[in-house]
Design a protein around this motif. Structure first.
Motif, PDB file in Angstrom:
ATOM      1  N   ALA A  71      27.948  57.185 -98.178  1.00  0.00           N
ATOM      2  CA  ALA A  71      28.003  55.820 -97.662  1.00  0.00           C
ATOM      3  C   ALA A  71      27.286  54.865 -98.608  1.00  0.00           C
ATOM      4  CB  ALA A  71      27.389  55.752 -96.268  1.00  0.00           C
ATOM      5  N   LYS A  72      26.162  55.309 -99.130  1.00  0.00           N
ATOM      6  CA  LYS A  72      25.403  54.489-100.080  1.00  0.00           C
ATOM      7  C   LYS A  72      26.231  54.238-101.338  1.00  0.00           C
ATOM      8  CE  LYS A  72      21.833  56.077-102.266  1.00  0.00           C
ATOM      9  NZ  LYS A  72      20.562  56.675-102.613  1.00  0.00           N
ATOM     10  N   ASP A  73      26.953  55.261-101.810  1.00  0.00           N
ATOM     11  CA  ASP A  73      27.805  55.092-102.991  1.00  0.00           C
ATOM     12  C   ASP A  73      28.919  54.078-102.736  1.00  0.00           C
ATOM     13  OD1 ASP A  73      26.298  56.908-104.422  1.00  0.00           O
ATOM     14  OD2 ASP A  73      27.684  58.590-104.099  1.00  0.00           O
ATOM     15  N   VAL A  74      29.506  54.118-101.545  1.00  0.00           N
ATOM     16  CA  VAL A  74      30.542  53.142-101.185  1.00  0.00           C
ATOM     17  C   VAL A  74      29.947  51.733-101.247  1.00  0.00           C
ATOM     18  CG1 VAL A  74      31.969  52.276 -99.275  1.00  0.00           C
ATOM     19  CG2 VAL A  74      31.918  54.725 -99.779  1.00  0.00           C
ATOM     20  N   CYS A  75      28.770  51.568-100.679  1.00  0.00           N
ATOM     21  CA  CYS A  75      28.110  50.253-100.674  1.00  0.00           C
ATOM     22  C   CYS A  75      27.776  49.792-102.084  1.00  0.00           C
ATOM     23  CB  CYS A  75      26.845  50.309 -99.832  1.00  0.00           C
ATOM     24  SG  CYS A  75      27.158  50.494 -98.077  1.00  0.00           S
ATOM     25  N   LEU A  76      27.294  50.698-102.913  1.00  0.00           N
ATOM     26  CA  LEU A  76      26.947  50.332-104.286  1.00  0.00           C
ATOM     27  C   LEU A  76      28.175  49.867-105.065  1.00  0.00           C
ATOM     28  CD1 LEU A  76      24.342  53.097-105.159  1.00  0.00           C
ATOM     29  CD2 LEU A  76      23.918  50.654-104.813  1.00  0.00           C
ATOM     30  N   ARG A  77      29.321  50.525-104.835  1.00  0.00           N
ATOM     31  CA  ARG A  77      30.559  50.082-105.495  1.00  0.00           C
ATOM     32  C   ARG A  77      30.928  48.663-105.041  1.00  0.00           C
ATOM     33  NH1 ARG A  77      31.996  55.430-104.830  1.00  0.00           N
ATOM     34  NH2 ARG A  77      33.198  55.056-102.950  1.00  0.00           N
ATOM     35  N   LEU A  78      30.788  48.395-103.757  1.00  0.00           N
ATOM     36  CA  LEU A  78      31.102  47.058-103.241  1.00  0.00           C
ATOM     37  C   LEU A  78      30.125  46.016-103.768  1.00  0.00           C
ATOM     38  CD1 LEU A  78      31.899  48.043 -99.546  1.00  0.00           C
ATOM     39  CD2 LEU A  78      33.535  47.192-101.240  1.00  0.00           C
ATOM     40  N   LEU A  79      28.844  46.375-103.828  1.00  0.00           N
ATOM     41  CA  LEU A  79      27.820  45.437-104.296  1.00  0.00           C
ATOM     42  C   LEU A  79      27.913  45.189-105.801  1.00  0.00           C
ATOM     43  CD1 LEU A  79      24.829  46.720-102.151  1.00  0.00           C
ATOM     44  CD2 LEU A  79      25.979  44.498-101.928  1.00  0.00           C
TER      45      LEU A  79
ATOM     46  N   VAL B  20      30.592  44.515-107.298  1.00  0.00           N
ATOM     47  CA  VAL B  20      31.591  43.454-107.465  1.00  0.00           C
ATOM     48  C   VAL B  20      30.983  42.092-107.145  1.00  0.00           C
ATOM     49  CG1 VAL B  20      33.814  42.584-106.656  1.00  0.00           C
ATOM     50  CG2 VAL B  20      33.470  45.031-106.968  1.00  0.00           C
ATOM     51  N   ARG B  21      30.308  42.006-106.001  1.00  0.00           N
ATOM     52  CA  ARG B  21      29.634  40.768-105.591  1.00  0.00           C
ATOM     53  C   ARG B  21      28.627  41.100-104.494  1.00  0.00           C
ATOM     54  NH1 ARG B  21      30.835  38.942-100.586  1.00  0.00           N
ATOM     55  NH2 ARG B  21      32.880  39.373 -99.699  1.00  0.00           N
ATOM     56  N   ALA B  22      27.688  40.197-104.275  1.00  0.00           N
ATOM     57  CA  ALA B  22      26.724  40.385-103.193  1.00  0.00           C
ATOM     58  C   ALA B  22      27.471  40.343-101.864  1.00  0.00           C
ATOM     59  CB  ALA B  22      25.658  39.290-103.235  1.00  0.00           C
ATOM     60  N   ARG B  23      26.976  41.101-100.901  1.00  0.00           N
ATOM     61  CA  ARG B  23      27.603  41.143 -99.578  1.00  0.00           C
ATOM     62  C   ARG B  23      26.530  41.157 -98.506  1.00  0.00           C
ATOM     63  NH1 ARG B  23      33.105  42.720-100.339  1.00  0.00           N
ATOM     64  NH2 ARG B  23      33.383  43.405-102.465  1.00  0.00           N
ATOM     65  N   SER B  24      26.920  40.680 -97.334  1.00  0.00           N
ATOM     66  CA  SER B  24      26.004  40.728 -96.195  1.00  0.00           C
ATOM     67  C   SER B  24      25.988  42.138 -95.632  1.00  0.00           C
ATOM     68  CB  SER B  24      26.433  39.726 -95.118  1.00  0.00           C
ATOM     69  OG  SER B  24      27.636  40.154 -94.510  1.00  0.00           O
ATOM     70  N   ARG B  25      24.952  42.428 -94.878  1.00  0.00           N
ATOM     71  CA  ARG B  25      24.855  43.744 -94.243  1.00  0.00           C
ATOM     72  C   ARG B  25      26.052  43.972 -93.316  1.00  0.00           C
ATOM     73  NH1 ARG B  25      20.278  47.383 -93.031  1.00  0.00           N
ATOM     74  NH2 ARG B  25      20.994  48.780 -91.378  1.00  0.00           N
ATOM     75  N   ALA B  26      26.440  42.940 -92.581  1.00  0.00           N
ATOM     76  CA  ALA B  26      27.565  43.067 -91.646  1.00  0.00           C
ATOM     77  C   ALA B  26      28.863  43.402 -92.379  1.00  0.00           C
ATOM     78  CB  ALA B  26      27.729  41.789 -90.836  1.00  0.00           C
ATOM     79  N   GLU B  27      29.077  42.826 -93.556  1.00  0.00           N
ATOM     80  CA  GLU B  27      30.277  43.146 -94.335  1.00  0.00           C
ATOM     81  C   GLU B  27      30.277  44.624 -94.727  1.00  0.00           C
ATOM     82  OE1 GLU B  27      31.870  39.790 -97.168  1.00  0.00           O
ATOM     83  OE2 GLU B  27      29.684  39.900 -97.313  1.00  0.00           O
TER      84      GLU B  27
ATOM     85  N   VAL C 100      28.689  47.067 -93.190  1.00  0.00           N
ATOM     86  CA  VAL C 100      28.911  47.857 -91.969  1.00  0.00           C
ATOM     87  C   VAL C 100      30.404  47.932 -91.679  1.00  0.00           C
ATOM     88  CG1 VAL C 100      28.612  47.860 -89.449  1.00  0.00           C
ATOM     89  CG2 VAL C 100      26.643  47.463 -90.931  1.00  0.00           C
ATOM     90  N   GLN C 101      31.086  46.808 -91.808  1.00  0.00           N
ATOM     91  CA  GLN C 101      32.536  46.762 -91.565  1.00  0.00           C
ATOM     92  C   GLN C 101      33.290  47.718 -92.483  1.00  0.00           C
ATOM     93  OE1 GLN C 101      33.748  42.682 -91.988  1.00  0.00           O
ATOM     94  NE2 GLN C 101      34.905  42.728 -90.097  1.00  0.00           N
ATOM     95  N   HIS C 102      32.945  47.693 -93.770  1.00  0.00           N
ATOM     96  CA  HIS C 102      33.611  48.574 -94.732  1.00  0.00           C
ATOM     97  C   HIS C 102      33.345  50.044 -94.410  1.00  0.00           C
ATOM     98  CE1 HIS C 102      35.377  45.859 -97.701  1.00  0.00           C
ATOM     99  NE2 HIS C 102      34.333  45.068 -97.502  1.00  0.00           N
ATOM    100  N   LEU C 103      32.102  50.349 -94.094  1.00  0.00           N
ATOM    101  CA  LEU C 103      31.766  51.743 -93.794  1.00  0.00           C
ATOM    102  C   LEU C 103      32.449  52.216 -92.519  1.00  0.00           C
ATOM    103  CD1 LEU C 103      27.993  51.811 -94.784  1.00  0.00           C
ATOM    104  CD2 LEU C 103      29.932  52.756 -96.057  1.00  0.00           C
ATOM    105  N   THR C 104      32.508  51.354 -91.521  1.00  0.00           N
ATOM    106  CA  THR C 104      33.182  51.701 -90.270  1.00  0.00           C
ATOM    107  C   THR C 104      34.670  51.947 -90.520  1.00  0.00           C
ATOM    108  OG1 THR C 104      31.595  50.409 -89.004  1.00  0.00           O
ATOM    109  CG2 THR C 104      33.678  50.910 -87.922  1.00  0.00           C
ATOM    110  N   ALA C 105      35.281  51.100 -91.335  1.00  0.00           N
ATOM    111  CA  ALA C 105      36.699  51.260 -91.649  1.00  0.00           C
ATOM    112  C   ALA C 105      36.961  52.572 -92.400  1.00  0.00           C
ATOM    113  CB  ALA C 105      37.193  50.079 -92.483  1.00  0.00           C
ATOM    114  N   LYS C 106      35.985  53.035 -93.139  1.00  0.00           N
ATOM    115  CA  LYS C 106      36.130  54.290 -93.885  1.00  0.00           C
ATOM    116  C   LYS C 106      35.789  55.503 -93.029  1.00  0.00           C
ATOM    117  CE  LYS C 106      35.898  52.942 -98.631  1.00  0.00           C
ATOM    118  NZ  LYS C 106      37.153  53.541 -99.020  1.00  0.00           N
ATOM    119  N   GLY C 107      35.347  55.275 -91.801  1.00  0.00           N
ATOM    120  CA  GLY C 107      35.108  56.383 -90.891  1.00  0.00           C
ATOM    121  C   GLY C 107      33.690  56.898 -90.830  1.00  0.00           C
TER     122      GLY C 107
END
Length: 188
Positions: free
Chosen positions: A29-37, A39-46, A48-55
């Protein structure tokens, strides 16, 4: 047909990143977040949304996000400040539009208010005036004065500027272009 019991069949099988219906690890999950971050800064809620969508289950997501928050990679207050500065400066967004965008990104009002406070009324009017001057160059010269006012005020309203600010700026810019003749201020 023989079935290999070492690999679950169907929806229980994980995808190529190791995440299936059972979720994944906090490290994944941390790796998924690091890939997203990256690209650009993101809010915690964003995130959470991505991680939830990935299961990812909430407890796994929370562990990963808490760790990223500890090391300073997730900071909604800093994200809000950066978002406001960028969108106001480069996209010409007004405070109303910026507040809405941040709400949609899940940023708490306690982080939104200080970020918006960084934009003074003078900053907002100056940016709105820049937008009006740029738009005036592209409007037809023979356009009716009332239509010109409606178009310019509407353009500013769509970008999140308050109606009174929009009209005041349009009135001032048209006065500077000699088109002020008998303008009536509907807010007086």
């Amino acid at each position: 047909m023989l079935c290999d019991d070492s690999q679950p069949a169907g929806p229980e099988r994980s995808d190529s990143r190791g995440v299936g219906s059972g979720g994944g690890t906090a490290e994944q999950a941390k790796d998924v977040c690091l890939r997203l971050l990256a690209v650009r800064a993101r809010s915690r809620a964003e995130l959470v949304q991505h991680l939830t969508a990935k299961g990812y289950p909430p407890e796994v997501s929370d562990r990963a996000l808490d760790r990223l928050t500890e090391v300073g990679l997730i900071d909604d207050a800093a994200f809000a400040e950066q978002w406001v500065h960028s969108r106001h400066t480069f996209s010409g967004k007004g405070k109303q539009a910026l507040a809405l965008e941040l709400r949609r990104k899940g940023v708490a009002q306690s982080d939104v208010a200080p970020a918006l406070a960084a934009i003074t009324d003078d900053d907002e009017e100056s940016r709105a005036a820049d937008l009006v001057r740029r738009k005036l160059r592209s409007l037809p010269r023979d356009l009716d004065r009332d239509k010109t006012i409606r178009r310019l005020v509407g353009m500013l309203a769509r970008r999140g500027y308050g109606q009174s600010t929009a009209y005041r700026v349009v009135k001032a810019e048209l006065a500077g272009h000699g088109a002020e003749d008998d303008l009536v201020d509907p807010f007086d």
